[in-house]
Design a protein around this motif. Sequence first.
Motif, PDB file in Angstrom:
ATOM      1  N   MET A  78      -1.376   0.248  -3.848  1.00 30.46           N
ATOM      2  CA  MET A  78      -2.321   1.300  -3.487  1.00 30.46           C
ATOM      3  C   MET A  78      -3.212   0.787  -2.368  1.00 30.46           C
ATOM      4  N   ASN A  79      -3.179   1.464  -1.248  1.00 31.03           N
ATOM      5  CA  ASN A  79      -3.936   1.057  -0.069  1.00 31.03           C
ATOM      6  C   ASN A  79      -5.021   2.077   0.262  1.00 31.03           C
ATOM      7  N   ASP A  80      -6.014   1.616   0.990  1.00 27.51           N
ATOM      8  CA  ASP A  80      -7.099   2.500   1.422  1.00 27.51           C
ATOM      9  C   ASP A  80      -7.636   3.319   0.246  1.00 27.51           C
ATOM     10  N   LEU A  81      -8.014   2.610  -0.799  1.00 29.87           N
ATOM     11  CA  LEU A  81      -8.461   3.286  -2.015  1.00 29.87           C
ATOM     12  C   LEU A  81      -9.748   4.050  -1.773  1.00 29.87           C
ATOM     13  N   ARG A  82      -9.884   5.165  -2.472  1.00 30.75           N
ATOM     14  CA  ARG A  82     -11.029   6.069  -2.343  1.00 30.75           C
ATOM     15  C   ARG A  82     -11.688   6.249  -3.699  1.00 30.75           C
ATOM     16  N   HIS A  83     -12.904   6.738  -3.678  1.00 33.19           N
ATOM     17  CA  HIS A  83     -13.626   6.944  -4.936  1.00 33.19           C
ATOM     18  C   HIS A  83     -12.819   7.809  -5.902  1.00 33.19           C
ATOM     19  N   ASN A  84     -12.167   8.830  -5.385  1.00 32.02           N
ATOM     20  CA  ASN A  84     -11.457   9.729  -6.293  1.00 32.02           C
ATOM     21  C   ASN A  84     -10.111   9.184  -6.752  1.00 32.02           C
ATOM     22  N   ASP A  85      -9.789   7.946  -6.382  1.00 26.31           N
ATOM     23  CA  ASP A  85      -8.634   7.262  -6.981  1.00 26.31           C
ATOM     24  C   ASP A  85      -9.012   6.584  -8.299  1.00 26.31           C
ATOM     25  N   THR A  86     -10.284   6.590  -8.622  1.00 27.00           N
ATOM     26  CA  THR A  86     -10.751   5.988  -9.862  1.00 27.00           C
ATOM     27  C   THR A  86     -10.115   6.676 -11.062  1.00 27.00           C
ATOM     28  N   GLY A  87      -9.678   5.870 -12.026  1.00 25.15           N
ATOM     29  CA  GLY A  87      -9.102   6.422 -13.242  1.00 25.15           C
ATOM     30  C   GLY A  87      -8.292   5.385 -13.981  1.00 25.15           C
ATOM     31  N   ILE A  88      -7.718   5.834 -15.069  1.00 24.93           N
ATOM     32  CA  ILE A  88      -6.791   4.983 -15.811  1.00 24.93           C
ATOM     33  C   ILE A  88      -5.391   5.295 -15.308  1.00 24.93           C
ATOM     34  N   TYR A  89      -4.675   4.268 -14.951  1.00 24.33           N
ATOM     35  CA  TYR A  89      -3.321   4.415 -14.427  1.00 24.33           C
ATOM     36  C   TYR A  89      -2.328   3.996 -15.507  1.00 24.33           C
ATOM     37  N   TYR A  90      -1.360   4.849 -15.731  1.00 22.15           N
ATOM     38  CA  TYR A  90      -0.350   4.630 -16.751  1.00 22.15           C
ATOM     39  C   TYR A  90       1.034   4.588 -16.112  1.00 22.15           C
ATOM     40  N   CYS A  91       1.897   3.772 -16.682  1.00 19.70           N
ATOM     41  CA  CYS A  91       3.305   3.900 -16.327  1.00 19.70           C
ATOM     42  C   CYS A  91       4.038   4.476 -17.535  1.00 19.70           C
ATOM     43  N   ALA A  92       5.154   5.091 -17.255  1.00 17.75           N
ATOM     44  CA  ALA A  92       5.932   5.747 -18.301  1.00 17.75           C
ATOM     45  C   ALA A  92       7.406   5.682 -17.939  1.00 17.75           C
ATOM     46  N   ARG A  93       8.236   5.750 -18.958  1.00 23.26           N
ATOM     47  CA  ARG A  93       9.676   5.665 -18.723  1.00 23.26           C
ATOM     48  C   ARG A  93      10.349   6.978 -19.066  1.00 23.26           C
ATOM     49  N   THR A  94      11.484   7.211 -18.436  1.00 26.61           N
ATOM     50  CA  THR A  94      12.268   8.395 -18.734  1.00 26.61           C
ATOM     51  C   THR A  94      13.735   8.139 -18.463  1.00 26.61           C
ATOM     52  N   SER A  95      14.570   8.847 -19.225  1.00 20.27           N
ATOM     53  CA  SER A  95      16.000   8.867 -18.961  1.00 20.27           C
ATOM     54  C   SER A  95      16.375  10.114 -18.170  1.00 20.27           C
ATOM     55  N   HIS A  96      15.404  10.989 -17.962  1.00 21.78           N
ATOM     56  CA  HIS A  96      15.612  12.231 -17.209  1.00 21.78           C
ATOM     57  C   HIS A  96      15.849  11.872 -15.742  1.00 21.78           C
ATOM     58  N   SER A  97      16.710  12.597 -15.087  1.00 17.30           N
ATOM     59  CA  SER A  97      16.893  12.362 -13.659  1.00 17.30           C
ATOM     60  C   SER A  97      15.628  12.769 -12.919  1.00 17.30           C
ATOM     61  N   LEU A  98      15.343  12.105 -11.829  1.00 13.86           N
ATOM     62  CA  LEU A  98      14.094  12.328 -11.110  1.00 13.86           C
ATOM     63  C   LEU A  98      14.302  13.229  -9.898  1.00 13.86           C
ATOM     64  N   SER A  99      13.293  14.032  -9.626  1.00 17.80           N
ATOM     65  CA  SER A  99      13.277  14.841  -8.425  1.00 17.80           C
ATOM     66  C   SER A  99      11.822  15.160  -8.122  1.00 17.80           C
ATOM     67  N   SER A 100      11.590  15.865  -7.052  1.00 13.96           N
ATOM     68  CA  SER A 100      10.236  16.224  -6.676  1.00 13.96           C
ATOM     69  C   SER A 100      10.069  17.735  -6.751  1.00 13.96           C
ATOM     70  N   PRO A 101       8.977  18.228  -7.374  1.00 18.83           N
ATOM     71  CA  PRO A 101       7.924  17.452  -8.028  1.00 18.83           C
ATOM     72  C   PRO A 101       8.372  16.939  -9.401  1.00 18.83           C
ATOM     73  N   PHE A 102       7.881  15.779  -9.792  1.00 19.26           N
ATOM     74  CA  PHE A 102       8.269  15.225 -11.080  1.00 19.26           C
ATOM     75  C   PHE A 102       7.232  15.637 -12.120  1.00 19.26           C
ATOM     76  N   ARG A 103       7.663  15.721 -13.360  1.00 19.06           N
ATOM     77  CA  ARG A 103       6.847  16.337 -14.401  1.00 19.06           C
ATOM     78  C   ARG A 103       6.505  15.349 -15.510  1.00 19.06           C
ATOM     79  N   VAL A 104       5.294  15.444 -15.972  1.00 14.96           N
ATOM     80  CA  VAL A 104       4.834  14.588 -17.064  1.00 14.96           C
ATOM     81  C   VAL A 104       5.749  14.700 -18.270  1.00 14.96           C
TER      82      VAL A 104
END
Length: 128
Positions: free
Chosen positions: A86-112
Amino acid sequence: QVQLVESGGDLVQPGESLRLSCTVYPFTVDYNIGWFRRAPGTPREREAEGVACITRSGANRFYADFAKERFIISRDKQKNTVYLQMNDLRHNDTGIYYCARTSHSLSSPFRVGWFEQWGQGTQVTVAS
């Protein structure tokens, strides 16, 4: 039992960079991985915000619009770890960041809802 462990969160100033890590245990398993975040004060019923995701092979990556210019997702298969630079971080980047795994194929937009298992999160705070 599969576990996802995030690390790398910190307190930084605006404009600085951070690299988050998400290591998947055991090393014998391999998944598509996504990064998400939840800003302070976000109601629990609201979904976490998608940041970026990457396929098992690392060949395909997808980003939220806000992340396309500043964030880079990558993975090291030998370490079974996915990174979020993460570069050029901004105030509104503040938060808890989570990673998650899936077996679903990926595309854009990706869904929670595609993601089956989540890590415990790592705190990123951007403050002057």
